[in-house]
Scaffold this motif. Structure first.
Motif, mmCIF file in Angstrom:
data_model
loop_
_atom_site.group_PDB
_atom_site.id
_atom_site.type_symbol
_atom_site.label_atom_id
_atom_site.label_comp_id
_atom_site.label_asym_id
_atom_site.label_seq_id
_atom_site.Cartn_x
_atom_site.Cartn_y
_atom_site.Cartn_z
ATOM 1 N N ASP A 103 -2.047 25.297 -4.461
ATOM 2 C CA ASP A 103 -1.231 24.502 -3.537
ATOM 3 C C ASP A 103 0.256 24.628 -3.865
ATOM 4 N N TRP A 104 0.570 24.591 -5.164
ATOM 5 C CA TRP A 104 1.974 24.697 -5.556
ATOM 6 C C TRP A 104 2.524 26.100 -5.321
ATOM 7 N N ASN A 105 1.717 27.098 -5.538
ATOM 8 C CA ASN A 105 2.168 28.466 -5.260
ATOM 9 C C ASN A 105 2.466 28.665 -3.781
ATOM 10 N N ILE A 106 1.691 28.019 -2.927
ATOM 11 C CA ILE A 106 1.953 28.068 -1.482
ATOM 12 C C ILE A 106 3.273 27.367 -1.171
ATOM 13 N N ARG A 107 3.487 26.178 -1.772
ATOM 14 C CA ARG A 107 4.739 25.442 -1.539
ATOM 15 C C ARG A 107 5.948 26.269 -1.982
ATOM 16 N N LEU A 108 5.800 26.947 -3.111
ATOM 17 C CA LEU A 108 6.937 27.680 -3.671
ATOM 18 C C LEU A 108 7.285 28.941 -2.903
ATOM 19 N N ALA A 109 6.509 29.254 -1.883
ATOM 20 C CA ALA A 109 6.889 30.337 -0.970
ATOM 21 C C ALA A 109 8.035 29.886 -0.070
ATOM 22 N N SER A 110 8.248 28.571 -0.008
ATOM 23 C CA SER A 110 9.315 28.007 0.826
ATOM 24 C C SER A 110 10.570 27.765 -0.004
ATOM 25 N N LYS A 111 11.727 28.113 0.538
ATOM 26 C CA LYS A 111 12.997 27.938 -0.168
ATOM 27 C C LYS A 111 13.297 26.474 -0.455
ATOM 28 N N LYS A 112 12.801 25.580 0.406
ATOM 29 C CA LYS A 112 13.113 24.164 0.189
ATOM 30 C C LYS A 112 12.457 23.627 -1.078
ATOM 31 N N TYR A 113 11.386 24.275 -1.548
ATOM 32 C CA TYR A 113 10.762 23.902 -2.815
ATOM 33 C C TYR A 113 11.306 24.712 -3.984
ATOM 34 N N GLN A 114 11.642 25.966 -3.725
ATOM 35 C CA GLN A 114 12.052 26.869 -4.806
ATOM 36 C C GLN A 114 13.230 26.329 -5.615
ATOM 37 N N LYS A 115 14.178 25.712 -4.942
ATOM 38 C CA LYS A 115 15.382 25.270 -5.648
ATOM 39 C C LYS A 115 15.115 24.118 -6.605
ATOM 40 N N PHE A 116 13.958 23.460 -6.432
ATOM 41 C CA PHE A 116 13.631 22.348 -7.320
ATOM 42 C C PHE A 116 12.691 22.749 -8.459
ATOM 43 N N CYS A 117 12.262 23.988 -8.485
ATOM 44 C CA CYS A 117 11.320 24.452 -9.506
ATOM 45 C C CYS A 117 12.064 24.987 -10.724
ATOM 46 N N GLU A 118 11.852 24.350 -11.855
ATOM 47 C CA GLU A 118 12.464 24.784 -13.106
ATOM 48 C C GLU A 118 11.567 25.792 -13.822
ATOM 49 N N LYS A 119 10.279 25.488 -13.826
ATOM 50 C CA LYS A 119 9.322 26.349 -14.528
ATOM 51 C C LYS A 119 7.913 26.015 -14.043
ATOM 52 N N ILE A 120 7.043 27.027 -13.963
ATOM 53 C CA ILE A 120 5.647 26.804 -13.600
ATOM 54 C C ILE A 120 4.763 27.696 -14.468
ATOM 55 N N ASN A 121 3.658 27.140 -14.956
ATOM 56 C CA ASN A 121 2.660 27.918 -15.687
ATOM 57 C C ASN A 121 1.285 27.309 -15.413
ATOM 58 N N ASP A 122 0.299 27.723 -16.153
ATOM 59 C CA ASP A 122 -1.064 27.243 -15.887
ATOM 60 C C ASP A 122 -1.249 25.764 -16.194
ATOM 61 N N ASP A 123 -0.340 25.194 -16.982
ATOM 62 C CA ASP A 123 -0.466 23.774 -17.349
ATOM 63 C C ASP A 123 0.122 22.843 -16.300
ATOM 64 N N GLY A 124 1.185 23.298 -15.616
ATOM 65 C CA GLY A 124 1.820 22.416 -14.650
ATOM 66 C C GLY A 124 3.143 22.979 -14.167
ATOM 67 N N ILE A 125 3.862 22.168 -13.432
ATOM 68 C CA ILE A 125 5.161 22.577 -12.898
ATOM 69 C C ILE A 125 6.226 21.591 -13.358
ATOM 70 N N LEU A 126 7.374 22.133 -13.748
ATOM 71 C CA LEU A 126 8.524 21.326 -14.147
ATOM 72 C C LEU A 126 9.559 21.412 -13.035
ATOM 73 N N THR A 127 9.926 20.260 -12.456
ATOM 74 C CA THR A 127 10.903 20.235 -11.371
ATOM 75 C C THR A 127 12.188 19.566 -11.837
ATOM 76 N N ASN A 128 13.291 19.920 -11.161
ATOM 77 C CA ASN A 128 14.607 19.421 -11.553
ATOM 78 C C ASN A 128 15.200 18.509 -10.480
ATOM 79 N N THR A 129 16.514 18.258 -10.589
ATOM 80 C CA THR A 129 17.264 17.407 -9.636
ATOM 81 C C THR A 129 16.663 16.005 -9.584
ATOM 82 N N SER A 130 16.270 15.491 -10.732
ATOM 83 C CA SER A 130 15.636 14.183 -10.809
ATOM 84 C C SER A 130 16.176 13.426 -12.012
ATOM 85 N N GLY A 131 15.753 12.177 -12.135
ATOM 86 C CA GLY A 131 16.183 11.347 -13.245
ATOM 87 C C GLY A 131 15.899 9.902 -12.955
ATOM 88 N N TYR A 132 16.672 9.010 -13.576
ATOM 89 C CA TYR A 132 16.427 7.597 -13.326
ATOM 90 C C TYR A 132 17.704 6.779 -13.487
#
Length: 333
Positions: A103-132
């Motif tokens: 599902d995530w690999n499909i999402r990452l085909a879109s540019k609107k998701y790509q810019k938020f992806c920091e890293k992806i591997n078999d364990d999970g995905i790390l996304t950016n532009t976030s915080g608290y």
């Protein structure tokens, strides 16, 4: 000489506080009144801002404008208060199974998701532009600052004391040009804006202590936010009622997710105000001129309140349009 105060702001949650700061920075006068509800949504907020949200991991509406405004706005407030309030942190989303990876690999085909992806591997995905945002500190420090200026009062708003004059409002011997209602779910009881339907969604967050050490926010059904060494703010639950269900569900979910011993430090409860289309409600009363509302932030008050405050402030002072997606007028068509 016109001694009228520009704004009466009713409610000092995230929305009311953001509008107050917008007014202060814009060199306009205001008074905030707040009854300091123990169940306001802001009290239980974990404070996370996140460009990818919900069970379907959708990119947040208007994400670029929202996040540009939130960073600019909170940075301004930090400088005035001389306190750190906003913290950048990536979010790690562990994968449940191969289907989730696909599902995530499909999402990452879109540019609107790509810019938020920091890293992806078999364990999970790390996304950016976030915080608290440290919501508790933001609200308390703002209240203290405005109180010293004589612009804050703990008080239960009585709509029967609000008198509508020809070009202004009077409220308990003071005169105001505009009234801004930022009362969250309490608007249902106050009922000045009877034409809109607000839904109450209750939830809990917890503060726990654990020996685990994580750097990023973990998102898997719940959010685990590291706030200092061995201390985590975790949330939130969602119940379509206004009942405090307690911390047990969150405690159990946390134990299942991190597989480590935890000790409960604090449990917080709040009732979020949401709209039918899950968008904020911003704008002017259809019959009472200069009576305005900012409401229905749901669980995204940290990211949406600065933007909504900016839009309303500019509407009042510069006659600029409020986005149709958040404009109260969408309930009148």
């Amino acid at each position: 000489m016109d001694n009228k105060i520009d704004y009466l702001i009713v409610g000092q949650g995230i929305s009311g506080t953001c509008f107050a700061w917008k007014s202060y920075i814009g060199k306009q006068t205001f008074k905030i009144i707040d009854k300091e509800n123990s169940f306001s949504a802001s009290k239980a907020s974990v404070g996370i801002y996140n460009p990818i949200t919900g069970r379907k991991f959708n990119v947040t509406w208007n994400v670029d404008k929202l996040f540009n405004e939130l960073k600019y706005f909170y940075t301004q407030v930090e400088k005035i208060l001389d306190e750190k309030l906003l913290f950048e942190k990536n979010i790690f989303r562990p994968f449940k199974d191969n289907s989730t990876i696909n599902d995530w690999n499909i999402r990452l085909a879109s540019k609107k998701y790509q810019k938020f992806c920091e890293k992806i591997n078999d364990d999970g995905i790390l996304t950016n532009t976030s915080g608290y945002l440290d919501v508790k500190k933001f609200l308390l420090s703002s209240k203290k600052y405005f109180d010293k200026l004589g612009r804050y009062k703990r008080e239960n708003f009585d709509k029967n004391k609000l008198k509508i004059k020809e070009n202004y409002f009077s409220y308990k011997n003071e005169e105001f040009k505009y009234v801004i209602m930022c009362t969250g779910i309490s608007e249902k009881k106050i009922n000045l804006f009877g034409g809109i339907k607000l839904n109450g969604v209750s939830g809990n967050s917890i503060i726990v202590k654990s020996k685990m050490e994580i750097k990023n926010i973990i998102n898997k059904g719940i959010n685990i936010l590291p706030i200092k060494k061995y201390v985590y703010h975790i949330g939130s639950t969602y119940y379509h009622n206004v009942i405090d269900e307690g911390p047990d569900e969150l405690v159990n979910k946390t134990k299942n997710l991190i597989k480590d011993d935890i000790s409960l430090i604090d449990s917080r409860f709040g009732i979020r105000s949401t709209s039918k289309d899950r968008r904020p409600i911003v704008g002017e009363h259809n019959k009472i001129k200069n009576l305005f509302i900012i409401n229905a932030m749901g669980s995204k008050g940290v990211s949406q309140a600065p933007y909504c405050s900016e839009k309303l402030f500019n509407y009042i002072n510069e006659d600029k349009n409020i986005d149709k997606e958040i404009n109260i007028d969408r309930y009148r068509s």
